[in-house]
Scaffold this motif. Structure first.
Motif, PDB file in Angstrom:
ATOM      1  N   HIS A  81       0.833  -1.210   0.000  1.00  0.00           N
ATOM      2  CA  HIS A  81       0.000   0.000   0.000  1.00  0.00           C
ATOM      3  C   HIS A  81       0.865   1.257   0.000  1.00  0.00           C
ATOM      4  N   ASP A  82       1.915   1.257   0.802  1.00  0.00           N
ATOM      5  CA  ASP A  82       2.760   2.445   0.935  1.00  0.00           C
ATOM      6  C   ASP A  82       3.503   2.735  -0.366  1.00  0.00           C
ATOM      7  N   VAL A  83       4.095   1.711  -0.959  1.00  0.00           N
ATOM      8  CA  VAL A  83       4.845   1.906  -2.199  1.00  0.00           C
ATOM      9  C   VAL A  83       3.910   2.352  -3.324  1.00  0.00           C
ATOM     10  N   ALA A  84       2.734   1.729  -3.415  1.00  0.00           N
ATOM     11  CA  ALA A  84       1.774   2.076  -4.470  1.00  0.00           C
ATOM     12  C   ALA A  84       1.259   3.501  -4.296  1.00  0.00           C
ATOM     13  N   ASP A  85       1.034   3.908  -3.046  1.00  0.00           N
ATOM     14  CA  ASP A  85       0.550   5.268  -2.789  1.00  0.00           C
ATOM     15  C   ASP A  85       1.592   6.295  -3.207  1.00  0.00           C
ATOM     16  N   ILE A  86       2.846   6.016  -2.929  1.00  0.00           N
ATOM     17  CA  ILE A  86       3.922   6.925  -3.333  1.00  0.00           C
ATOM     18  C   ILE A  86       3.998   7.011  -4.856  1.00  0.00           C
ATOM     19  N   ALA A  87       3.708   5.886  -5.530  1.00  0.00           N
ATOM     20  CA  ALA A  87       3.767   5.850  -6.991  1.00  0.00           C
ATOM     21  C   ALA A  87       2.528   6.447  -7.646  1.00  0.00           C
ATOM     22  N   GLY A  88       1.526   6.840  -6.843  1.00  0.00           N
ATOM     23  CA  GLY A  88       0.322   7.464  -7.395  1.00  0.00           C
ATOM     24  C   GLY A  88      -0.689   6.471  -7.943  1.00  0.00           C
ATOM     25  N   LEU A  89      -0.757   5.275  -7.362  1.00  0.00           N
ATOM     26  CA  LEU A  89      -1.686   4.245  -7.804  1.00  0.00           C
ATOM     27  C   LEU A  89      -2.839   4.086  -6.814  1.00  0.00           C
ATOM     28  N   ARG A 101      -6.149 -12.888   2.058  1.00  0.00           N
ATOM     29  CA  ARG A 101      -6.272 -11.461   1.730  1.00  0.00           C
ATOM     30  C   ARG A 101      -5.077 -11.023   0.884  1.00  0.00           C
ATOM     31  N   TYR A 102      -5.380 -10.260  -0.180  1.00  0.00           N
ATOM     32  CA  TYR A 102      -4.343  -9.821  -1.107  1.00  0.00           C
ATOM     33  C   TYR A 102      -4.599  -8.372  -1.503  1.00  0.00           C
ATOM     34  N   VAL A 103      -3.624  -7.771  -2.180  1.00  0.00           N
ATOM     35  CA  VAL A 103      -3.701  -6.370  -2.601  1.00  0.00           C
ATOM     36  C   VAL A 103      -3.701  -6.307  -4.126  1.00  0.00           C
ATOM     37  N   MET A 104      -4.576  -5.423  -4.657  1.00  0.00           N
ATOM     38  CA  MET A 104      -4.571  -5.117  -6.087  1.00  0.00           C
ATOM     39  C   MET A 104      -4.282  -3.630  -6.267  1.00  0.00           C
ATOM     40  N   VAL A 105      -3.454  -3.312  -7.265  1.00  0.00           N
ATOM     41  CA  VAL A 105      -3.154  -1.912  -7.569  1.00  0.00           C
ATOM     42  C   VAL A 105      -3.712  -1.598  -8.956  1.00  0.00           C
ATOM     43  N   PHE A 106      -4.193  -0.355  -9.101  1.00  0.00           N
ATOM     44  CA  PHE A 106      -4.784   0.103 -10.363  1.00  0.00           C
ATOM     45  C   PHE A 106      -4.162   1.436 -10.759  1.00  0.00           C
ATOM     46  N   LYS A 107      -3.933   1.591 -12.043  1.00  0.00           N
ATOM     47  CA  LYS A 107      -3.561   2.907 -12.536  1.00  0.00           C
ATOM     48  C   LYS A 107      -4.776   3.826 -12.407  1.00  0.00           C
ATOM     49  N   LYS A 108      -4.535   5.067 -12.054  1.00  0.00           N
ATOM     50  CA  LYS A 108      -5.650   5.966 -11.737  1.00  0.00           C
ATOM     51  C   LYS A 108      -6.574   6.193 -12.928  1.00  0.00           C
ATOM     52  N   GLU A 109      -6.039   6.148 -14.129  1.00  0.00           N
ATOM     53  CA  GLU A 109      -6.901   6.329 -15.303  1.00  0.00           C
ATOM     54  C   GLU A 109      -7.774   5.102 -15.559  1.00  0.00           C
TER      55      GLU A 109
END
Length: 230
Positions: A81-89, A101-109
């Motif tokens: 979560h921390d790394v993805a937040d810094i990357a703007g995801l 439980r797992y994490v999914m990251v999405f590009k903001k667009e």
């Protein structure tokens, strides 16, 4: 002799005390704990570096819209979560805690819709093509329902059964005829002028009223003369 004995005793090491042994044990335990903590920090640092590389590769790939990480413990999910937040995801966690439980990251667009998030929360795979087809089907059904509703002919029903009402008073045939006369205009909701009892125009009505007044005055005058002569 006493001097020799004293010098021998003074050169001998004193027996270890209880406190000394306890301190040595505490020092040993402390070193073990510090070693474990250092190993854990190194492990977390290595994991963070791995996540940073994974997320950087994901951002650089124009064909990828989201990325799903493997189920992991909370401390590792927090790093993602921390790394993805810094990357703007955008990041979301799905699954049962301490189980899968797992994490999914999405590009903001390509941020997920509510329907997509609902599918992940239910443990389902998201298929955008099927989802689009389902949305089109729902829209088609709505349009069909609207068209069907517009086709229906909404008729105004009379407040009561006039045929039955007049049948009791006048008999069956007369009751049906009276009901036809008393049936309200279905289009406008009021009795049309041709169904009114009085067919006179306004001018005719006013003339009749004036004639009645004159007739009454003449009648009153005759009656007054009759009473006087008597």
């Amino acid at each position: 002799m006493s001097d020799l004995l004293g010098s021998i005793l003074s050169s001998m090491e004193k027996p270890p005390s209880g406190n000394s042994e306890r301190n040595k044990l505490l020092q040993k335990q402390k070193k073990i704990l510090e070693k474990q903590q250092a190993a854990q920090r190194a492990k977390l640092t290595s994991f963070r570096e791995k996540i940073e590389k994974t997320i950087n590769d994901f951002i650089q790939d124009p064909l990828k819209q989201n990325y799903k990480f493997s189920p992991t413990d909370k401390v590792y999910r927090n790093i993602i979560h921390d790394v993805a937040d810094i990357a703007g995801l955008c990041t979301y966690a799905f699954g049962e805690d301490e189980v899968d439980r797992y994490v999914m990251v999405f590009k903001k667009e390509y941020a997920p819709s509510e329907e997509e998030l609902k599918a992940y929360r239910n443990g389902e795979e998201w298929d955008p093509i099927k989802a689009k087809e389902a949305a089109l089907q729902r829209e088609k059904r709505k349009l069909e329902e609207v068209e069907e509703s517009n086709k229906k002919d909404f008729e105004v029903e009379p407040a009561c059964n006039y045929a039955s009402k007049y049948e009791k008073l006048l008999g069956r045939d007369a009751g049906i005829a009276a009901a036809k006369i008393a049936t309200p205009n279905k289009q406008f909701g009021f009795v049309p002028s041709e169904q009114k009892k009085d067919q006179r125009s306004i001018e005719q009505t006013l003339d009749d009223i004036q004639a009645k007044k004159k007739l009454k005055k003449a009648h009153d005058a005759v009656q007054s003369v009759s009473e006087t002569s008597s």
